[in-house]
Design an enzyme around this catalytic site. Structure first.
Site, PDB file in Angstrom:
ATOM      1  CB  ALA A  63     -94.740  32.030 -71.016  1.00  0.00           C
ATOM      2  N   GLY A 102     -93.017  36.075 -67.579  1.00  0.00           N
ATOM      3  CA  GLY A 102     -92.088  35.692 -68.499  1.00  0.00           C
ATOM      4  C   GLY A 102     -91.360  37.136 -69.178  1.00  0.00           C
ATOM      5  CD  GLU A 105     -90.157  34.173 -64.505  1.00  0.00           C
ATOM      6  OE1 GLU A 105     -90.337  34.121 -65.717  1.00  0.00           O
ATOM      7  OE2 GLU A 105     -89.733  33.577 -64.053  1.00  0.00           O
ATOM      8  CD  GLU A 125     -94.704  33.874 -63.934  1.00  0.00           C
ATOM      9  OE1 GLU A 125     -95.526  35.013 -63.323  1.00  0.00           O
ATOM     10  OE2 GLU A 125     -94.440  34.085 -64.276  1.00  0.00           O
TER      11      GLU A 125
END
Ligand code: T1G
Length: 697
Positions: A63, A102, A105, A125
């Site tokens: 992210a 992310g 992911e 994270e």
């Protein structure tokens, strides 16, 4: 499509390309672009499969961290990930570089994954005070198993492509062109009539026996390794949900836990630390076009603990390095120490035997300075005495080639004085490594008055090449880190004389989050070292400033810390946990009597505030004097060199989070009660008067 995401047809295959330099972060434009692209591919009857690649040097690296703390912008990443996984056409993620957070992911939501052989994947994270919030805690266990997923998510450490293949996180490795590899893999799926394979629907691995015990074990491990941190336990909560709940509910649980981490002050602190580390690489006043000098070979003077650690830094970076010592025995001891350090890594499995020999092959040993005539950089790591440094730098000045960089590893001596021992002060810089130099990431780059800009630029670039966190500091006693830690350690000793015990002081600061207590640190580094510094400081005391005397009593009794078996603590032969030093109470009574005080109980709160606020007050003076470029640089120094807890962001981020008025108020009370060492720094007073924070500087 947004400019960050392109969609094109390659026959029956839709090729989706993300292009958002520098690391393809999943900012709003990328999320919106991905959503549109996958929806368009889904709706296009001509499309039978989708291939997802990223331009530039890496697959999506997560992210966009800059968005955290700001109002969220739809679509959220979970929404995008859901559309990808629920698509009716098979999708292939083509991973290169570092697929992180992310980014991984998104790849886990694709139905298949291939990775370039040199790629890495990870869910870091937790290092930002967060947890994988777009399905990683639910999908990774379903692919790689709960134990592997917990290891990756709670450590935040990336794994190489080969290990990802072995853990079924990726399906195949490839070399060469991303698009070709992706299209070929997708074509094979179509040829074999293979459709979507949704990770979220695979439950066999999260329903295995014994997972509850595994979760409990991991909780205890995380509590021990990362005490005080909020998100590691939430990571485990989320993975536990994958075991206990169906996917949809598990995803909802993950989202709720992610929000808890997002709202935690620890997230703000750890993201501050992330960007502060990158900001430290920017040197004010250094034009972007300054060309660093080329470093093809190095030399280190002095084969003691520090010198050998520095030798390993160069060898680890693939830079040939020559170690110079004064005689054959010392040289051999140094080379043997280098080999034994590598051998320990081989024994731990973190280095192969072949790599050990390759790195040892980069290390040469010499006794004659003349052999250093071609070194591009020389780092001296000799005894901390200006006379010894003089001898070394006069010889280096005589033999080193023009343009060679002459660096001192001094931890607090006057670099300008050292530079003046040579006829080329512009080529002299400080490279202050932290022991053990081959482990600690911090490197204070000491900028002397005469240090040339290109020398400074070279030192910063070399720091990055040695995988260090390089921070520019100015010349003063102790530069930044040690100058502040002098104040911190002094308060710890004063508190002993006032009534605390070493165990209480160290326990209070460890519960604050410090990696080690100050007195255990002193015992580790050697009380004789501290005493030598203390003796030097006695010469420069200002009116009203006194020094604790407990160290003098310990030294007088031959108690030097771990190296002599006793210091603030007693260290039994069998390596058991340190015990109290039975001789210390009498020494403390004597020290207190010498200062005319009566020892009395001290609160843990007083201990933490006295030690931590001493850091903050000194840091304010350091900033005022321009010894550090910026407040966040000081945070970076303490996070990477002194075991300050990352989840507090560093001493000055912590000060801002407490509120500077409160900090100044307590410092003023200490000043009134304890005198001269607590003179409030003018910058701190100014910031409070103006209603500003260190972050506003
Ligand atoms: N967001 C925004 N900017 C980033 C970024 C990110 N994720 N990663 C790097 N940058 C910037 C960085 O600030 C620097 O900017 C430049 O890119 C180069 O970075 C929902 C919630 C990828 C290994 O934690 O580990 O996904 O200084 O100097 O040494 O579950 O960057 O040039 O202006 O570090 O080659 C998870 C963080 C996010 C990865 C490359 N992802 N990044 O290292 O270059 S949270 C991460 C890194 C998340 C989801 C969760 C490294 C790198 P500037 P750099 P590098």
């Amino acid at each position: 499509m947004s400019e960050a995401v392109q969609l094109e047809r390659r026959g029956e295959i839709a090729l989706v390309t993300v292009d958002n330099p520098p690391v393809n972060a999943l900012g709003h434009a990328v999320r919106a672009g991905l959503l549109a692209a996958f929806r368009q591919a889904e709706a296009d009857p001509q499309v039978r499969a989708v291939v997802l690649v990223c331009a530039g040097r890496t697959f999506m690296a997560g992210a966009d961290i800059r968005e955290f703390g700001k109002p969220p912008q739809a679509p959220s990443l979970p929404e995008v990930v859901d559309v990808i996984e629920s698509a009716s056409k098979p999708s292939v993620a083509v991973i290169h570089g570092t697929a992180l957070g992310g980014g991984l992911e998104v790849a886990l939501a694709c139905h298949y994954r291939i990775a370039r052989r040199d790629a890495q994947v990870g869910l870091p994270e937790v290092k930002l005070g967060l947890l994988p919030g777009a399905g990683g805690t639910q999908r990774l266990p379903r692919l790689a198993g709960v134990e592997k997923a917990l290891d990756m998510i709670v450590s935040g450490a990336p794994i190489r492509a080969g290990e990802a293949l072995d853990s079924a996180i990726v399906d195949e490795l490839f070399d060469g062109d991303l698009v070709e590899a992706g299209l070929a893999f997708a074509q094979r799926l179509l040829d074999r009539q293979l459709g979507p394979r949704r990770t979220g629907e695979r439950n066999e691995r999260v329903r295995e026996d014994g997972l509850a015990e595994l979760i409990a074990h991991k909780r205890g491990e995380a509590q021990k390794r990362l005490p005080g941190q909020f998100s590691p336990q939430r990571c485990i909560d989320a993975v536990e949900a994958a075991i206990q709940l169906p996917l949809r509910e598990g995803l909802a649980r993950e989202r709720a836990l992610f929000q808890q981490c997002l709202d935690s002050p620890q997230r703000a602190a750890m993201i501050h630390a992330f960007f502060a580390e990158r900001e430290a690489a920017r040197v004010e006043g250094l034009a972007a076009d300054v060309q660093p000098r080329e470093i093809r070979s190095a030399a280190v003077i002095g084969g003691g603990t520090m010198g050998v650690g520095i030798v390993l830094c160069f060898a680890n970076a693939g830079i040939p390095v020559t170690l110079l010592e004064v005689n054959e025995d010392a040289l051999q001891r140094g080379l043997d120490r280098a080999r034994s350090l590598y051998a320990a890594s081989v024994a731990r499995g973190s280095l192969s035997a072949g790599e050990l020999e390759r790195r040892m092959g980069l290390i040469a040993g010499v006794l004659d300075y003349a052999a250093l005539n071609d070194a591009d950089v020389v780092v001296e790591a000799v005894f901390e005495s200006l006379d010894v440094k003089r001898q070394v730098f006069e010889q280096l000045d005589a033999v080193c080639k023009p343009g060679a960089i002459l660096a001192s590893n001094t931890s607090s001596l006057d670099l300008d004085a050292i530079a003046a021992f040579t006829g080329r002060p512009q080529d002299v810089v400080g490279l202050h490594f932290f022991s053990p130099a081959n482990v600690m990431r911090l490197l204070e780059v000491v900028r002397g008055k005469a240090t040339a800009n290109d020398v400074l630029a070279t030192a910063m670039q070399l720091g990055k090449r040695l995988k260090k966190v390089a921070v520019v500091v100015g010349v003063c006693d102790g530069f930044v880190g040690n100058r502040m830690i002098f104040q911190y350690g002094r308060q710890a000793e004063f508190l002993l004389e006032e009534g605390a015990t070493p165990a209480q002081v160290d326990r209070a600061l460890r519960s604050f989050g410090m990696a080690m207590g100050p007195l255990a640190v002193r015992d580790l580094s050697g009380l004789d070292i501290s005493h030598a510094i203390r003796t030097r400081q006695r010469q420069t005391l200002k009116p009203g400033q006194t020094l604790p005397t407990v160290l003098d009593h310990l030294i007088a009794a031959g108690m030097l810390g771990q190296k002599s078996g006793t210091g603030f603590y007693h260290y039994a032969e069998d390596g058991r946990a340190p015990q109290d030093n039975p001789a210390l109470p009498a020494m403390l009574e004597q020290a207190a009597a010498e200062r005319g005080i009566v020892r009395a109980p001290v609160s843990d709160e007083e201990i933490v505030e006295r030690c931590v606020f001493a850091l903050i007050n000194e840091a304010a003076s350091i900033l005022e004097e321009g010894i550090a470029q910026r407040a966040s640089d000081i945070d970076v120094i303490f996070l990477n060199g002194y075991g300050f807890p990352a989840w507090r962001g560093g001493p000055l981020f912590h000060a801002d989070s407490l509120g500077l008025p409160h900090v100044l108020g307590r410092i003023r009370e200490f000043h009134q009660r304890l005198g001269a060492w607590w003179q409030p720094a003018p910058l701190l007073e100014r910031l409070v008067a103006e209603g500003r924070r260190f972050a506003d500087l």
